[in-house]
Design an enzyme around this catalytic site. Sequence first.
Site, mmCIF file in Angstrom:
data_model
loop_
_atom_site.group_PDB
_atom_site.id
_atom_site.type_symbol
_atom_site.label_atom_id
_atom_site.label_comp_id
_atom_site.label_asym_id
_atom_site.label_seq_id
_atom_site.Cartn_x
_atom_site.Cartn_y
_atom_site.Cartn_z
ATOM 1 N N GLU A 172 -2.976 6.521 8.041
ATOM 2 C CA GLU A 172 -3.720 7.505 7.255
ATOM 3 C C GLU A 172 -4.627 8.311 8.159
ATOM 4 O O GLU A 172 -5.112 7.818 9.182
ATOM 5 C CB GLU A 172 -4.602 6.808 6.200
ATOM 6 C CG GLU A 172 -3.850 6.201 5.054
ATOM 7 C CD GLU A 172 -4.798 5.567 4.040
ATOM 8 O OE1 GLU A 172 -6.000 5.441 4.348
ATOM 9 O OE2 GLU A 172 -4.336 5.206 2.955
ATOM 10 N N HIS A 198 -14.675 -2.982 8.520
ATOM 11 C CA HIS A 198 -14.037 -2.687 7.235
ATOM 12 C C HIS A 198 -14.356 -3.744 6.182
ATOM 13 O O HIS A 198 -13.691 -3.821 5.160
ATOM 14 C CB HIS A 198 -12.518 -2.537 7.394
ATOM 15 C CG HIS A 198 -12.126 -1.539 8.431
ATOM 16 N ND1 HIS A 198 -12.313 -0.181 8.289
ATOM 17 C CD2 HIS A 198 -11.579 -1.699 9.672
ATOM 18 C CE1 HIS A 198 -11.896 0.441 9.371
ATOM 19 N NE2 HIS A 198 -11.454 -0.454 10.220
ATOM 20 N N LYS A 242 0.822 -1.210 0.000
ATOM 21 C CA LYS A 242 0.000 0.000 0.000
ATOM 22 C C LYS A 242 0.855 1.258 0.000
ATOM 23 O O LYS A 242 0.484 2.276 -0.590
ATOM 24 C CB LYS A 242 -0.948 -0.014 1.202
ATOM 25 C CG LYS A 242 -2.108 -0.983 1.056
ATOM 26 C CD LYS A 242 -3.054 -0.868 2.222
ATOM 27 C CE LYS A 242 -4.323 -1.676 1.983
ATOM 28 N NZ LYS A 242 -4.081 -3.105 1.788
ATOM 29 N N ARG A 285 -7.458 -7.847 -8.757
ATOM 30 C CA ARG A 285 -8.237 -9.074 -8.934
ATOM 31 C C ARG A 285 -9.700 -8.690 -9.151
ATOM 32 O O ARG A 285 -10.050 -7.510 -9.094
ATOM 33 C CB ARG A 285 -8.130 -9.944 -7.675
ATOM 34 C CG ARG A 285 -8.512 -9.186 -6.402
ATOM 35 C CD ARG A 285 -8.535 -10.072 -5.183
ATOM 36 N NE ARG A 285 -8.631 -9.332 -3.944
ATOM 37 C CZ ARG A 285 -9.731 -8.816 -3.441
ATOM 38 N NH1 ARG A 285 -10.868 -8.936 -4.102
ATOM 39 N NH2 ARG A 285 -9.727 -8.167 -2.286
#
Length: 673
Positions: free
Chosen positions: A204, A239, A120, A296
């Site tokens: 973040e 999440h 990431k 994907r």
Amino acid sequence: MTIQYFHKILIANRGEIACRVIRTARKLGIRTVAVYSDADKDALHVSMADEAIHIGAAPSRDSYLVYERVIEAAKKTGAEAIHPGYGFLSENAAFCKACKDNDIVFIGPPVGAIEAMGSKSAAKTIMEKAAVPLVPGYHGDDQSRDILKQAADEMGYPVLLKAVAGGGGKGMRQVWSEADFDEALEAAKRESLNAFGNEDMLVEKYLTQPRHVEIQVFCDQQGNAVYLFERDCSVQRRHQKVIEEAPAPGMTETLRSAMGEAAIRSAQAINYEGAGTVEFLLDSDGSFYFMEMNTRLQVEHPVTEMITGQDLVEWQLRVAAGEPLPASQQQLSISGHAFEARIYAEDPDNDFLPVTGTLSFLQPPASSDHVRVDTGVLQGDEVSVYYDPMIAKLIVWDETREKALQRLTQALKDYRIGGMTTNIDFLYNLASSKPFAEAELDTGFIEKHHPLIFRSRSADIEQAVALASLYLMLQQQQQAERNRANSTDANSPWFDASGWRLNEAPQHQFELQIQQQVIAVTAEQIGKGVNRRYRISANGNTTTVQGSLHNHQLKATLDGHQLSATVAEHQAGYSLYTQDSAVTFNLLQPDLGDTEDCAGAGGLAAPMNGTMVALLVEAGATVKKDDALLVMEAMKMEHTIRAPADGKVVEFYYQAGSLVDGGSELVNFEAVE
């Protein structure tokens, strides 16, 4: 229609995605090979495929995640390509490279693209260079606790810790205050290491009211790229997405175009091929920020298929075979609206803990042009501790969002599962809530509207008791008739199920446990044969009932009111489904004095079958209420067990790595009086 390049493909996955790929391959004239673990030897995807290869023990780390065995299975069966599905090896660069090294086509992006998006932090650097907007955050190489915490402190709380190699909510924690940082960091790192073999984190700024909007992109080997519009995946728990829809409510053509073009820039920046999803956070002011790219197919891809009329799995196979994209951007358009609801074996009222057990009764809504069910299970299958507890995906489509939502709520009413706890009632409450109907969406939707969503579907207890009693009477009558048919003495009084009593009206007396209530019932038979009916007395109410029972279907008349119900028998008792409610009931057996008090004292029980991951305190430690004591893992999710009160941990009954049965005592805990 046949793709000449592929004669046989192997599916390196299980469940509904494996079944989906097999169906599409069959449509294209391609033979398929399934792989399976010990737990999946009788699974639906195994029976559907042309061939199947056993690749190991039930835990995924010993089977589906061992890519050497998958490669060997492909070579053994002569498969020219491997479809990875999603999860497991689908974003594993080493597996992709091993496919290439063995001259097997990986149906997905090239190794470089997976590597670029697999981290990431690296992905954000690439996106920054491609002029794709980013959420403020730290994604550097220095992974020391002090540097990560400094970044969080400087951004200001709340922040989001995310596994660099993560996905699907694994290795992710919200941190609301500085005091919570260390515990959240350790938990996120531990979960990430267990799921991905990598504990690196990024930090973040956590946006408090964003929407989660993702763009479906597709690229071919000739350099063409398109976006197939957007999906709104804002409604989430832990999440993990719960209900997805396409197109996103309130989306303007200008914003759609801007997000679509940004998604294509993201894909082209890494020389992408195949299906990919670029996920964005969409703020209330219309600003959007790159979150991650999934290299994907996504679980929620069916809603895109429903609004575009395209088969994305077929697109994958054609692109992997070297064909150009089946359609250009100008040829793609949106028609109508679609929703997908994920049907899980989990308990929403117990923090969404996964549950295991047998699907004793399984009756999905009827499939049509408007309703689609993607599943990898059949009635009688087991939901085990080893894999994700998703039972199926329920997908609906109609001309407008309002009509599609009506389809969704009706289909959820018609979805009937007996034998285990599921999230169907939770999904129905969510989908039928006014805020959802008005598209007041953000990623905190479930927490914000908790009272609306976490409630039992209303049930008319008087009606439920009458229907349950009628079912039991008819079931008993049918059993008596079967016994009489198999007997040499058909007139024996032992086959009389009327509740006959000397000089009294024939009646049955029993107790039902229904909706956490124990209700004494008297059922008096009136008439015989086709005129047989019952007078049901319970809780001071009397109802005259009559009906017929065919398999699970009960047709009943209650005081002149005709209605239908479905009744399923399973280990937990009986489930009674009407159009308005679903209730579980049991016929209580008389207490003959042989029951024992099995309640344990002084311990904490495992909430589900799972594996002990870590003991967080020492035996003998004094702890405060809500202190974390241990961590269990089940169905790819971690669960922290906390102290119920101030007290002392006397002894742990399991060590890290131990398999634990649900309900087993984990800790000998002494509370402070």
